[in-house]
Write a protein that holds these residues in place. Sequence first.
Motif, PDB file in Angstrom:
ATOM      1  N   PHE A  87       0.845  -1.199   0.000  1.00 60.92           N
ATOM      2  CA  PHE A  87       0.000   0.000   0.000  1.00 60.92           C
ATOM      3  C   PHE A  87       0.886   1.257   0.000  1.00 60.92           C
ATOM      4  CE2 PHE A  87      -1.814   3.430   2.529  1.00 60.92           C
ATOM      5  CZ  PHE A  87      -2.785   3.840   1.626  1.00 60.92           C
ATOM      6  N   ALA A  88       1.991   1.210   0.739  1.00 60.98           N
ATOM      7  CA  ALA A  88       2.898   2.366   0.788  1.00 60.98           C
ATOM      8  C   ALA A  88       3.412   2.709  -0.599  1.00 60.98           C
ATOM      9  CB  ALA A  88       4.065   2.087   1.728  1.00 60.98           C
ATOM     10  N   SER A  89       3.669   1.684  -1.400  1.00 63.49           N
ATOM     11  CA  SER A  89       4.153   1.956  -2.758  1.00 63.49           C
ATOM     12  C   SER A  89       3.094   2.702  -3.564  1.00 63.49           C
ATOM     13  CB  SER A  89       4.523   0.652  -3.465  1.00 63.49           C
ATOM     14  OG  SER A  89       5.641   0.081  -2.818  1.00 63.49           O
ATOM     15  N   ARG A  90       1.833   2.319  -3.396  1.00 62.70           N
ATOM     16  CA  ARG A  90       0.759   3.052  -4.085  1.00 62.70           C
ATOM     17  C   ARG A  90       0.692   4.491  -3.586  1.00 62.70           C
ATOM     18  NH1 ARG A  90      -3.669   0.015  -6.575  1.00 62.70           N
ATOM     19  NH2 ARG A  90      -3.712  -2.150  -5.926  1.00 62.70           N
ATOM     20  N   LEU A  91       0.814   4.629  -2.284  1.00 63.83           N
ATOM     21  CA  LEU A  91       0.732   5.968  -1.672  1.00 63.83           C
ATOM     22  C   LEU A  91       1.863   6.857  -2.200  1.00 63.83           C
ATOM     23  CD1 LEU A  91       0.142   6.691   2.087  1.00 63.83           C
ATOM     24  CD2 LEU A  91       2.018   7.774   0.917  1.00 63.83           C
ATOM     25  N   LYS A  92       3.075   6.312  -2.211  1.00 64.50           N
ATOM     26  CA  LYS A  92       4.219   7.113  -2.657  1.00 64.50           C
ATOM     27  C   LYS A  92       4.052   7.508  -4.127  1.00 64.50           C
ATOM     28  CE  LYS A  92       7.370   4.157  -1.064  1.00 64.50           C
ATOM     29  NZ  LYS A  92       8.658   3.546  -0.758  1.00 64.50           N
ATOM     30  N   ARG A  93       3.529   6.578  -4.911  1.00 67.73           N
ATOM     31  CA  ARG A  93       3.328   6.898  -6.333  1.00 67.73           C
ATOM     32  C   ARG A  93       2.353   8.060  -6.472  1.00 67.73           C
ATOM     33  NH1 ARG A  93       0.781   2.252  -9.274  1.00 67.73           N
ATOM     34  NH2 ARG A  93       2.413   1.217  -8.112  1.00 67.73           N
ATOM     35  N   ARG A  94       1.273   8.018  -5.676  1.00 69.12           N
ATOM     36  CA  ARG A  94       0.281   9.085  -5.776  1.00 69.12           C
ATOM     37  C   ARG A  94       0.873  10.434  -5.329  1.00 69.12           C
ATOM     38  NH1 ARG A  94      -3.041  11.183  -8.858  1.00 69.12           N
ATOM     39  NH2 ARG A  94      -4.559  12.515  -7.827  1.00 69.12           N
ATOM     40  N   VAL A  95       1.738  10.384  -4.330  1.00 68.24           N
ATOM     41  CA  VAL A  95       2.381  11.628  -3.877  1.00 68.24           C
ATOM     42  C   VAL A  95       3.347  12.128  -4.953  1.00 68.24           C
ATOM     43  CG1 VAL A  95       3.896  12.646  -2.116  1.00 68.24           C
ATOM     44  CG2 VAL A  95       2.070  11.084  -1.435  1.00 68.24           C
ATOM     45  N   ARG A  96       4.047  11.217  -5.605  1.00 69.94           N
ATOM     46  CA  ARG A  96       4.936  11.651  -6.699  1.00 69.94           C
ATOM     47  C   ARG A  96       4.125  12.278  -7.824  1.00 69.94           C
ATOM     48  NH1 ARG A  96       7.266   6.589  -5.942  1.00 69.94           N
ATOM     49  NH2 ARG A  96       6.556   5.801  -7.942  1.00 69.94           N
ATOM     50  N   GLU A  97       2.862  11.829  -7.976  1.00 71.20           N
ATOM     51  CA  GLU A  97       2.016  12.410  -9.028  1.00 71.20           C
ATOM     52  C   GLU A  97       1.455  13.760  -8.618  1.00 71.20           C
ATOM     53  OE1 GLU A  97       0.430   8.090 -10.750  1.00 71.20           O
ATOM     54  OE2 GLU A  97      -0.869   9.303  -9.470  1.00 71.20           O
ATOM     55  N   GLY A  98       1.652  14.143  -7.358  1.00 72.46           N
ATOM     56  CA  GLY A  98       1.223  15.489  -6.972  1.00 72.46           C
ATOM     57  C   GLY A  98       0.282  15.570  -5.783  1.00 72.46           C
ATOM     58  N   ALA A  99      -0.210  14.432  -5.278  1.00 72.96           N
ATOM     59  CA  ALA A  99      -1.095  14.509  -4.109  1.00 72.96           C
ATOM     60  C   ALA A  99      -0.305  15.047  -2.917  1.00 72.96           C
ATOM     61  CB  ALA A  99      -1.658  13.133  -3.790  1.00 72.96           C
ATOM     62  N   LYS A 100      -0.992  15.742  -2.028  1.00 70.67           N
ATOM     63  CA  LYS A 100      -0.339  16.301  -0.840  1.00 70.67           C
ATOM     64  C   LYS A 100      -0.479  15.319   0.317  1.00 70.67           C
ATOM     65  CE  LYS A 100       0.686  20.471  -2.417  1.00 70.67           C
ATOM     66  NZ  LYS A 100       0.729  20.068  -3.825  1.00 70.67           N
ATOM     67  N   LEU A 101       0.561  15.271   1.135  1.00 75.47           N
ATOM     68  CA  LEU A 101       0.585  14.287   2.212  1.00 75.47           C
ATOM     69  C   LEU A 101       0.662  14.979   3.571  1.00 75.47           C
ATOM     70  CD1 LEU A 101       0.965  11.291   3.093  1.00 75.47           C
ATOM     71  CD2 LEU A 101       3.414  11.602   2.703  1.00 75.47           C
ATOM     72  N   ILE A 102      -0.193  14.524   4.482  1.00 73.82           N
ATOM     73  CA  ILE A 102      -0.137  14.990   5.874  1.00 73.82           C
ATOM     74  C   ILE A 102       0.173  13.761   6.736  1.00 73.82           C
ATOM     75  CG2 ILE A 102      -1.450  16.010   7.792  1.00 73.82           C
ATOM     76  CD1 ILE A 102      -3.359  17.176   5.602  1.00 73.82           C
ATOM     77  N   VAL A 103       1.182  13.853   7.569  1.00 73.66           N
ATOM     78  CA  VAL A 103       1.521  12.723   8.448  1.00 73.66           C
ATOM     79  C   VAL A 103       1.369  13.167   9.898  1.00 73.66           C
ATOM     80  CG1 VAL A 103       3.325  11.121   9.186  1.00 73.66           C
ATOM     81  CG2 VAL A 103       3.125  11.742   6.771  1.00 73.66           C
ATOM     82  N   ILE A 104       0.557  12.433  10.646  1.00 76.48           N
ATOM     83  CA  ILE A 104       0.413  12.706  12.081  1.00 76.48           C
ATOM     84  C   ILE A 104       1.016  11.521  12.810  1.00 76.48           C
ATOM     85  CG2 ILE A 104      -1.203  13.236  13.947  1.00 76.48           C
ATOM     86  CD1 ILE A 104      -3.183  14.234  11.863  1.00 76.48           C
ATOM     87  N   ASP A 105       2.194  11.697  13.348  1.00 79.89           N
ATOM     88  CA  ASP A 105       2.899  10.574  13.988  1.00 79.89           C
ATOM     89  C   ASP A 105       4.007  11.130  14.865  1.00 79.89           C
ATOM     90  OD1 ASP A 105       3.093   7.351  13.230  1.00 79.89           O
ATOM     91  OD2 ASP A 105       4.886   8.180  14.173  1.00 79.89           O
ATOM     92  N   PRO A 106       4.213  10.542  16.039  1.00 77.17           N
ATOM     93  CA  PRO A 106       5.275  11.053  16.914  1.00 77.17           C
ATOM     94  C   PRO A 106       6.656  10.960  16.285  1.00 77.17           C
ATOM     95  CG  PRO A 106       3.909   9.444  18.077  1.00 77.17           C
ATOM     96  CD  PRO A 106       3.482   9.434  16.644  1.00 77.17           C
ATOM     97  N   ARG A 107       6.844   9.986  15.384  1.00 76.23           N
ATOM     98  CA  ARG A 107       8.177   9.802  14.801  1.00 76.23           C
ATOM     99  C   ARG A 107       8.233  10.372  13.398  1.00 76.23           C
ATOM    100  NH1 ARG A 107      10.573   4.326  14.244  1.00 76.23           N
ATOM    101  NH2 ARG A 107       8.585   3.804  13.288  1.00 76.23           N
ATOM    102  N   ARG A 108       9.440  10.716  12.983  1.00 74.67           N
ATOM    103  CA  ARG A 108       9.622  11.145  11.590  1.00 74.67           C
ATOM    104  C   ARG A 108       9.806   9.878  10.764  1.00 74.67           C
ATOM    105  NH1 ARG A 108      14.068  13.063   9.347  1.00 74.67           N
ATOM    106  NH2 ARG A 108      15.085  13.475  11.329  1.00 74.67           N
ATOM    107  N   ILE A 109       8.684   9.270  10.396  1.00 79.08           N
ATOM    108  CA  ILE A 109       8.727   7.998   9.671  1.00 79.08           C
ATOM    109  C   ILE A 109       9.168   8.266   8.225  1.00 79.08           C
ATOM    110  CG2 ILE A 109       7.068   6.802  11.124  1.00 79.08           C
ATOM    111  CD1 ILE A 109       4.884   7.542   9.121  1.00 79.08           C
TER     112      ILE A 109
END
Length: 961
Positions: free
Chosen positions: A423-445
């Motif tokens: 699923f992460a690979s799909r997500l990264k592809r979509r972000v490379r295509e221009g989608a914006k990403l918000i991450v809420i997590d204590p760590r810098r994953i």
Amino acid sequence: MIHPNAQVTPGHGPDMGTPLRESEVGVTLEIDGLSVTVPAGTSIMRAAAGRDVNIPKLCATDSLEPFGSCRLCLVEIEGRRGFPASCTTPVEPGMKVRTQSPKLQDLRRNVMELYISDHPLDCLTCAANGDCELQDMAGVTGLREVRYGFEGENHIKSAKDESNPYFTYDPSKCIVCNRCVRACEETQGTFALTISGRGFEARVSAGQDQPFMDSECVSCGACVAACPTATLQEKSVIEMGQPEHAVVTTCAYCGVGCAFKAEMKGGEVVRMTPYKDGLANEGHACVKGRFAWGYATHKERITKPMIRSKITDPWREVSWDEALDYAASEFRRIQAKYGRDAIGGITSSRCTNEETYLVQKLVRAAFGNNNVDTCARVCHSPTGYGLKQTLGESAGTQTFKSIEHADVILVMGANPTDGHPVFASRLKRRVREGAKLIVIDPRRIDIVDGPHVKAAYHLPLRPGTNVAMVNALAHVIVTEGLLAEAFIAERCEDRAFAQWRDFVALPENSPEAVSVVTGVPAGQIRGAARLYATGGNAAIYYGLGVTEHAQGSTTVMGIANLAMATGNVGREGVGVNPLRGQNNVQGSCDMGSFPHELPGYRHVSDTWVREQFEAAWGVTLQAEPGLRIPNMFDAAIHGSFKGLYCQGEDIVQSDPNTQHVAAAMEAMECIVVQDIFLNETAKYAHVLLPGTTFLEKDGTFTNAERRISRVRRVMAPLPGMADWEVTIALAKRLGYEMPYAHPSQIMDEIARLTPTFRGVSYARLDEAGSLQWPCNDEAPDGTPIMHVDGFVRGKGRFIITRYVPTDEKVTPRYPLLLTTGRILSQYNVGAQTRRTQNVLWHDEDRLEIHPHDAQERGIKDNDWVGIRSRAGETVLRAVLSERMQPGVVYTTFHFPESGANVITTDNSDWATNCPEYKVTAVQVLPVVQPSAWQAKYSTFNRTQLELLDAARTSSEPVPAK
Ligand code: SF4
Ligand code: SF4
Ligand code: SF4
Ligand code: FES
């Protein structure tokens, strides 16, 4: 029997050359005199393949964008000069294409001559013999001689890179087609490979010309699958030879539920190849499903039933009959002495739907109580509760593919690159295509700041403050006029919405107020909220960093509120998507594993529902919910719960507060464990029933998309009995008959009794490949997206989500917060992955600590540190990491001797009792020896292994049935 549709060809299989294009516009052209109509944007190569005209190719494959480097796919186009490459040339209306002519044949043969002049001629002894596209093309182009000879400069003696445990890189066989580089970029999104050098010097290189193991490569195998030659080749194929048949099945690791071809030689797996037609993964995989299956035949597999009276006694290997007779007599003895409710069962998300259904049926119908629970209790039970309350259905709303339509992706409390890699690979592809990403997590994953993916916002909140954060996001949406008013008016309950709106608008929920508790600057929270509400289609993905908290259910409801408030439910690219941890978390919940619910999430107190099950099962069912797992432990310690049947779940390692769990185990009189290894729970068992791996099972798993997929047996069960047969045999000895001849009949019963599964059968699954529930008369082909025209519960219900700080607070004695998670190469309790070469990536759990916190304590990288909480103490080695925020430490929990759960407390979610794994106040200090618990564990473990060894060496093998 395996359905004919499940039998597929091993190896590369049919390939259309270039990816599918979607367009409303059709283009008609002529190829070799045949009229062809395809969507605009389609390549000539793919259009031709659609009419069974297979143009020779090497650098093209239908999973990757065309590259146009090999020049083997040249064609002639009427009215055009030259010989364009058919893979990179899109169709045009009226085009007339010739794919074969003497000139083309000459050109192609010439290309092949060049390749072959720098290629070893060891086809007969090559591991890819029979599955090599270069070999195929030599045949197709009619290559008969190599005029350039083999004497010139070449790469034939280049050294192999054997560093990766699962595949080799043999540069002598590389044709520099770039498919591996593109697979690593486009499919996997890791960008570990490049072509270094130019012209003759050009070669594939991992990282900075490093061995694969030293590079950023995550061993997903996408490059291996894409390679048309033996250059990148699975070591298992090199050792065993080409597979001769293949069966489609489903990965048994995470909740992505990737489809695989199990490529076999007789009864042995040669390799697992991700299946292109699998809708969850579309031909991609990760290092676990692709390569880490060797545990299935590991020498430590338990293959014979064993019994003992006390856990200090040696095991005795016995027949199935004796083991089952003993288990049944013990359960009946305990019930006669302590009452009907003194025993219970635990189902597992590792097991199939059918197995899980049978265990809960065994408990309700044969034990006669509702004391059944599942390991989903300790991961996603808040999802079930929170989504049911707000949206009306206890499951995620989308397909994974839906992310291709998302403009904003909010990831909260999940680390997809490690936990849900495909699923992460799909997500990264979509972000490379221009989608914006918000991450809420204590760590810098990784996805916060990777080389090719950057989050627009990272909100590194303090563990335990999710609800405050969700409320602050909602506050901005409400007070800045960003609500989807029309959607809310039409689709949600008015009164509940008004109350929620007034609540989140309170100043205490403003980003400025909340930044004090979360530690995240107000401006960042405001920015993220505005982006989520106004950035187009916005999809939320969340994981155990949301659910495993004292307010896990509250956060899930808060997430659903956000989606409803912004109208982000009910279409492609949006929704609320729990990333389920284990392969069948969704299914184990669906199957009625919770003590208060019958299959299909129907409460046991509902007389009408109960009557249907009573009629079908021929018993009277209890109307009161039974014990949850933590209640079972408490009752065991208090002396009222004495017997347990635990299938496929290692509660001693995976449940919080290990010492409490161990005390509960020791207090019981009969523990029956059914599992594949002597796991931590089995060390406390009195009856050990050998279980089977997914390769030995027939059944179904349901992934995080609600997708029901077939699991197909490719090997005979090593213990001689399938798990479902064992449950039936135990029930029979308890006087309850379950007359099924095959797991398909169990699914037929599930379908008869569960409205959302009514249209599911093995025949339908074989036909469709997979089905997303609800699948019934209203949705015969399943339901990819939920809540499309209305919510399952009618109107969506906003729920007030007041932030209540957890009881687990930092103090001068415990000044740091520990949070936990998992790593890509290992899987949960590690029982499987620890028994594979994946240990080369991660062979011990470590404590990540911020350099500032480490320096204050005099801790350096690799130092042994003691981690002490109110529950216990353990010792790990430290890793200094700036991924952590000061004040927060982190560890994984894949190795039993690490004792990560010795430190976690028994705080839990207010609604579901899901443990608060993600927040434990601890102190961390340098130490020089293992903790007292570890010393005790070490002795106990050694003794238990000796007791097992003694049993094994004193008996002859029992032949499989
Ligand atoms: S195995 Fe995966 S990550 Fe590694 S180089 Fe190949 S495609 Fe890239
Ligand atoms: S390693 Fe394989 S896929 Fe990569 S360039 Fe060489 S031949 Fe092509
Ligand atoms: S992503 Fe999950 S389901 Fe897919 S191969 Fe990896 S572990 Fe298996
Ligand atoms: S397949 Fe078209 S150029 Fe290689």
